[in-house]
Design a protein around this motif. Structure first.
Motif, PDB file in Angstrom:
ATOM      1  N   VAL A 238       0.719  -1.187   0.021  1.00  0.00           N
ATOM      2  CA  VAL A 238      -0.112  -0.053   0.222  1.00  0.00           C
ATOM      3  C   VAL A 238       0.976   1.159   0.009  1.00  0.00           C
ATOM      4  CG1 VAL A 238      -1.670   1.327   1.659  1.00  0.00           C
ATOM      5  CG2 VAL A 238      -2.010  -1.082   1.120  1.00  0.00           C
ATOM      6  N   GLU A 239       2.063   1.291   0.649  1.00  0.00           N
ATOM      7  CA  GLU A 239       2.865   2.516   0.844  1.00  0.00           C
ATOM      8  C   GLU A 239       3.417   2.671  -0.471  1.00  0.00           C
ATOM      9  OE1 GLU A 239       3.944   0.404   4.746  1.00  0.00           O
ATOM     10  OE2 GLU A 239       2.995  -0.222   2.868  1.00  0.00           O
ATOM     11  N   ALA A 240       3.780   1.524  -1.414  1.00  0.00           N
ATOM     12  CA  ALA A 240       4.434   2.173  -2.653  1.00  0.00           C
ATOM     13  C   ALA A 240       3.191   2.604  -3.534  1.00  0.00           C
ATOM     14  CB  ALA A 240       4.961   0.660  -3.359  1.00  0.00           C
ATOM     15  N   ALA A 241       2.027   2.027  -3.550  1.00  0.00           N
ATOM     16  CA  ALA A 241       0.989   2.590  -4.373  1.00  0.00           C
ATOM     17  C   ALA A 241       0.779   3.921  -4.006  1.00  0.00           C
ATOM     18  CB  ALA A 241      -0.337   1.761  -4.097  1.00  0.00           C
ATOM     19  N   CYS A 242       0.583   4.493  -2.562  1.00  0.00           N
ATOM     20  CA  CYS A 242       0.471   5.600  -2.374  1.00  0.00           C
ATOM     21  C   CYS A 242       1.461   6.746  -2.565  1.00  0.00           C
ATOM     22  CB  CYS A 242       0.259   5.905  -0.722  1.00  0.00           C
ATOM     23  SG  CYS A 242      -1.330   5.039  -0.159  1.00  0.00           S
ATOM     24  N   GLU A 243       2.723   5.974  -2.521  1.00  0.00           N
ATOM     25  CA  GLU A 243       4.029   6.992  -3.113  1.00  0.00           C
ATOM     26  C   GLU A 243       3.776   7.306  -4.493  1.00  0.00           C
ATOM     27  OE1 GLU A 243       7.217   4.756  -1.725  1.00  0.00           O
ATOM     28  OE2 GLU A 243       7.058   5.270   0.221  1.00  0.00           O
ATOM     29  N   ALA A 244       3.185   6.385  -5.304  1.00  0.00           N
ATOM     30  CA  ALA A 244       2.874   6.578  -6.833  1.00  0.00           C
ATOM     31  C   ALA A 244       1.946   7.666  -6.908  1.00  0.00           C
ATOM     32  CB  ALA A 244       2.608   5.401  -7.372  1.00  0.00           C
ATOM     33  N   ASP A 349     -15.473   6.771   6.381  1.00  0.00           N
ATOM     34  CA  ASP A 349     -15.218   7.776   5.059  1.00  0.00           C
ATOM     35  C   ASP A 349     -14.306   8.970   5.450  1.00  0.00           C
ATOM     36  OD1 ASP A 349     -15.454   9.544   2.856  1.00  0.00           O
ATOM     37  OD2 ASP A 349     -17.324  10.508   4.221  1.00  0.00           O
ATOM     38  N   VAL A 350     -13.039   8.528   5.769  1.00  0.00           N
ATOM     39  CA  VAL A 350     -12.204   9.602   6.165  1.00  0.00           C
ATOM     40  C   VAL A 350     -11.405  10.164   5.062  1.00  0.00           C
ATOM     41  CG1 VAL A 350     -11.905   8.552   8.759  1.00  0.00           C
ATOM     42  CG2 VAL A 350     -10.303   7.937   6.902  1.00  0.00           C
ATOM     43  N   CYS A 351     -10.821  11.343   5.228  1.00  0.00           N
ATOM     44  CA  CYS A 351      -9.781  11.916   4.028  1.00  0.00           C
ATOM     45  C   CYS A 351      -8.782  12.650   4.775  1.00  0.00           C
ATOM     46  CB  CYS A 351     -10.672  12.858   3.233  1.00  0.00           C
ATOM     47  SG  CYS A 351      -9.971  13.661   1.817  1.00  0.00           S
ATOM     48  N   VAL A 352      -7.702  12.486   4.220  1.00  0.00           N
ATOM     49  CA  VAL A 352      -6.302  13.063   5.021  1.00  0.00           C
ATOM     50  C   VAL A 352      -5.554  13.752   3.717  1.00  0.00           C
ATOM     51  CG1 VAL A 352      -6.403  11.360   6.595  1.00  0.00           C
ATOM     52  CG2 VAL A 352      -5.042  10.622   4.740  1.00  0.00           C
ATOM     53  N   PRO A 353      -4.444  14.710   4.292  1.00  0.00           N
ATOM     54  CA  PRO A 353      -3.818  14.957   3.033  1.00  0.00           C
ATOM     55  C   PRO A 353      -3.134  13.781   2.288  1.00  0.00           C
ATOM     56  CG  PRO A 353      -3.458  16.253   5.146  1.00  0.00           C
ATOM     57  CD  PRO A 353      -4.436  15.116   5.405  1.00  0.00           C
ATOM     58  N   ILE A 354      -2.606  14.075   1.160  1.00  0.00           N
ATOM     59  CA  ILE A 354      -2.376  12.881   0.329  1.00  0.00           C
ATOM     60  C   ILE A 354      -0.942  12.216   0.976  1.00  0.00           C
ATOM     61  CG2 ILE A 354      -1.418  12.163  -2.102  1.00  0.00           C
ATOM     62  CD1 ILE A 354      -3.383  14.070  -3.193  1.00  0.00           C
ATOM     63  N   SER A 355      -0.171  13.274   1.438  1.00  0.00           N
ATOM     64  CA  SER A 355       1.171  12.894   2.213  1.00  0.00           C
ATOM     65  C   SER A 355       0.980  11.882   3.312  1.00  0.00           C
ATOM     66  CB  SER A 355       1.927  14.036   2.461  1.00  0.00           C
ATOM     67  OG  SER A 355       1.313  14.992   3.475  1.00  0.00           O
ATOM     68  N   LYS A 356      -0.146  11.878   3.725  1.00  0.00           N
ATOM     69  CA  LYS A 356      -0.364  11.036   5.094  1.00  0.00           C
ATOM     70  C   LYS A 356      -1.367   9.911   4.650  1.00  0.00           C
ATOM     71  CE  LYS A 356       1.259  13.981   8.129  1.00  0.00           C
ATOM     72  NZ  LYS A 356       2.590  13.670   8.686  1.00  0.00           N
ATOM     73  N   LEU A 357      -1.546   9.615   3.369  1.00  0.00           N
ATOM     74  CA  LEU A 357      -2.575   8.576   2.761  1.00  0.00           C
ATOM     75  C   LEU A 357      -1.951   7.333   3.185  1.00  0.00           C
ATOM     76  CD1 LEU A 357      -5.192   7.816   1.611  1.00  0.00           C
ATOM     77  CD2 LEU A 357      -4.031   7.780  -0.589  1.00  0.00           C
ATOM     78  N   GLY A 379      -9.997   3.454  -1.978  1.00  0.00           N
ATOM     79  CA  GLY A 379     -10.199   4.833  -1.980  1.00  0.00           C
ATOM     80  C   GLY A 379     -10.014   5.545  -2.875  1.00  0.00           C
ATOM     81  N   HIS A 380     -10.327   6.733  -3.054  1.00  0.00           N
ATOM     82  CA  HIS A 380     -10.320   7.915  -3.984  1.00  0.00           C
ATOM     83  C   HIS A 380      -8.779   8.514  -3.610  1.00  0.00           C
ATOM     84  CE1 HIS A 380     -14.425   7.055  -4.351  1.00  0.00           C
ATOM     85  NE2 HIS A 380     -14.631   7.682  -3.323  1.00  0.00           N
ATOM     86  N   ALA A 381      -7.863   7.749  -4.371  1.00  0.00           N
ATOM     87  CA  ALA A 381      -6.508   8.088  -3.489  1.00  0.00           C
ATOM     88  C   ALA A 381      -5.887   9.292  -4.039  1.00  0.00           C
ATOM     89  CB  ALA A 381      -5.510   6.996  -4.284  1.00  0.00           C
ATOM     90  N   GLY A 382      -6.464  10.013  -5.334  1.00  0.00           N
ATOM     91  CA  GLY A 382      -6.053  11.093  -5.871  1.00  0.00           C
ATOM     92  C   GLY A 382      -6.323  12.445  -4.734  1.00  0.00           C
ATOM     93  N   ASP A 383      -7.295  12.038  -3.938  1.00  0.00           N
ATOM     94  CA  ASP A 383      -7.588  13.291  -3.036  1.00  0.00           C
ATOM     95  C   ASP A 383      -7.523  13.003  -1.471  1.00  0.00           C
ATOM     96  OD1 ASP A 383      -9.839  11.904  -2.825  1.00  0.00           O
ATOM     97  OD2 ASP A 383     -10.971  13.474  -4.150  1.00  0.00           O
ATOM     98  N   GLY A 384      -6.913  11.766  -1.152  1.00  0.00           N
ATOM     99  CA  GLY A 384      -6.707  11.213   0.065  1.00  0.00           C
ATOM    100  C   GLY A 384      -7.966  10.666   0.903  1.00  0.00           C
ATOM    101  N   ASN A 385      -8.934  10.187   0.149  1.00  0.00           N
ATOM    102  CA  ASN A 385      -9.937   9.876   0.507  1.00  0.00           C
ATOM    103  C   ASN A 385     -10.140   8.324   0.532  1.00  0.00           C
ATOM    104  OD1 ASN A 385     -13.726  10.485  -0.099  1.00  0.00           O
ATOM    105  ND2 ASN A 385     -12.691   9.950   1.882  1.00  0.00           N
TER     106      ASN A 385
END
Length: 466
Positions: A238-244, A349-357, A379-385
């Motif tokens: 998951v970390e690698a996907a979020c870094e991408a 249904d939480v949303c965080v800054p993308i750097s914290k996803l 998740g809607h990874a593009g906006d951290g949700n």
């Protein structure tokens, strides 16, 4: 089921209103138990609190009539669209009258040259896009469910396209609403910008029926892209996907959609939708633009994904293959239910800054494991949700209690990471305890607005505010 707070009932007022509405609306007014329960039903674990009656309104004038009758007797009013809300928005904790606007389902005006339209609140997003298709236009907000435009506006809905097209707050130009005293207001013109007074449109968007009942919505539209390409790419973690994802956003790649599915969801989707994706964390993407543009975007993403261990990258512009991929994403809810037959799915249904996803998603996975819960993540990874969907045996009191611990922990964790307890589902009843934690004294300002516009607290009481 999770208990919701009941409010004091105005029995005399409710009795008087039931008689007047029955006489005025005849067969479009219902007091049967099944239809009342249906109008308090949402896909949630909050207990059903039905209204005392349901009116099927067909015009703004009829909504005005119902509001004035209820206001005269200080009886609660609960708006109802399609019933797809997730946080108890349509429950009636003090009883009252549900105003069902599903028969107010006309597209009133399309201004193709200005890229906008005016619709009644009962129009669903699917019906609207079917209507617009022949004019080369579409409305981009896609929350997954075939929700009504009025409900999407009232809850400030979002969805898979938000990373490019924004949320409802970015795509509503104006609303017509019936206020608590029966007055009809229009919040803005069709102009694309204005500095005329308070931004009442933004006030009504996300107000969840607590300030007024939305009876018309003027929407911003988009042209159907010349070309659309969809892609999928697997990642080791998951970390690698979020870094991408962070790399994509920082690079400025104009993706239309970028969705995260954890390994458990991919497994469920493979089984349910007959796909053969690698059962590791996955990103699903969509690119909009010219023929050459989408090819370039897809190639750029492929290169970025490689840097983070992305494998199995595949892009397609074939409509049938794109539809199959995104239908599988939209069917993820049903696919996850199949992981545990008989379970209830409770979507967070939480949303965080993308750097914290990555930190938030990994933390959610670890907390679920600690509590011995099944909680696949999409998740809607593009906006951290993101949504951790708990699969719960509602007859197991201990498991329900552990699920409540998880939900509370996740909301608090998102807020601590600089995020929000709700990215797109709204507050309703379910998220009320966390709003003060998130916004502090701003909630007092909301309360002052509510008291000024609805002094008798008849507009969807018991929602948003403590």
């Amino acid at each position: 089921m999770v208990q919701a707070i009941a409010l004091a009932r105005n029995e005399d007022g409710i009795g008087a209103v039931l008689g007047v509405l029955k006489q005025q609306f005849g067969e479009r007014f219902h007091t049967g138990a099944s239809i009342r329960e249906q109008h308090a039903h949402t896909t949630t674990w909050i207990v059903n609190q039905p209204p005392d009656g349901v009116v099927f309104a067909q015009s703004t004038a009829e909504v005005v009539d119902v509001v004035r009758i209820c206001a005269a007797h200080k009886v609660p009013i609960i708006p109802f669209g399609t019933g797809t809300s997730l946080e108890g928005h349509v429950n009636a904790p003090a009883g009252g009258i549900s105003i069902d606007v599903s028969q107010m389902d006309k597209v009133l005006e399309v201004n193709a040259g200005d890229l906008d339209c005016r619709v009644q609140p009962g129009v669903t997003r699917t019906a609207l896009n079917t209507y617009l298709r022949d004019q080369g236009l579409f409305f981009p907000i896609d929350p997954g469910a075939d929700a009504s435009i009025g409900g999407m506006t009232a809850t400030r809905a979002s969805g898979t396209n938000a990373v490019r097209y924004g949320t409802m707050k970015d795509n509503v130009l104006s609303v017509e609403a019936v206020m608590a005293n029966g007055e009809v207001i229009r919040t803005a013109s069709r102009a694309r910008k204005s500095s005329a007074g308070y931004d009442l449109t933004r006030l009504m968007v996300g107000s969840e029926g607590t300030l007024g009942i939305i009876t018309e919505v003027t929407l911003r539209l988009q042209g159907i892209p010349e070309a659309i390409s969809a892609a999928s790419c697997s990642f080791p973690t998951v970390e690698a996907a979020c870094e991408a994802v962070m790399a994509v956003i920082q690079y400025g790649l104009p993706v239309a959609r970028i969705e995260l599915l954890d390994a458990m969801v991919v497994k469920a989707v493979n089984s349910y939708s007959k796909l053969s994706l690698a059962e590791t964390p996955l990103l699903l993407l969509e690119f909009h633009g010219s023929d050459a543009g989408v090819v370039e975007q897809a190639e750029t993403f492929g290169a970025l994904a490689e840097e983070f261990g992305g494998t199995g990258y595949a892009a397609t512009s074939t409509a049938e293959e794109r539809s199959k991929l995104w239908q599988a994403r939209h069917d993820a809810y049903w696919a996850m239910l199949a992981l545990r037959p008989g379970a209830k799915a409770v979507a967070t249904d939480v949303c965080v800054p993308i750097s914290k996803l990555a930190e938030a998603v990994v933390g959610a996975n670890e907390k679920a494991a600690e509590l011995n819960l099944i909680a696949p993540v999409v998740g809607h990874a593009g906006d951290g949700n993101f949504h951790a969907s708990l699969l719960i045996d509602m007859d197991d009191a201990d498991e329900v209690a552990r699920a409540e611990v998880f939900v509370s922990w996740l909301n608090d964790r998102a807020i601590a990471l600089g995020g929000t307890c709700t990215g797109e589902h709204g507050i309703g009843q379910g998220k009320r305890p966390y709003l003060v934690k998130e916004l502090g004294g701003a909630v007092d300002v909301m309360g002052a607005i509510k008291r000024a516009l609805d002094p008798d607290n008849i507009m969807n009481p018991g929602k948003i505010l403590p």
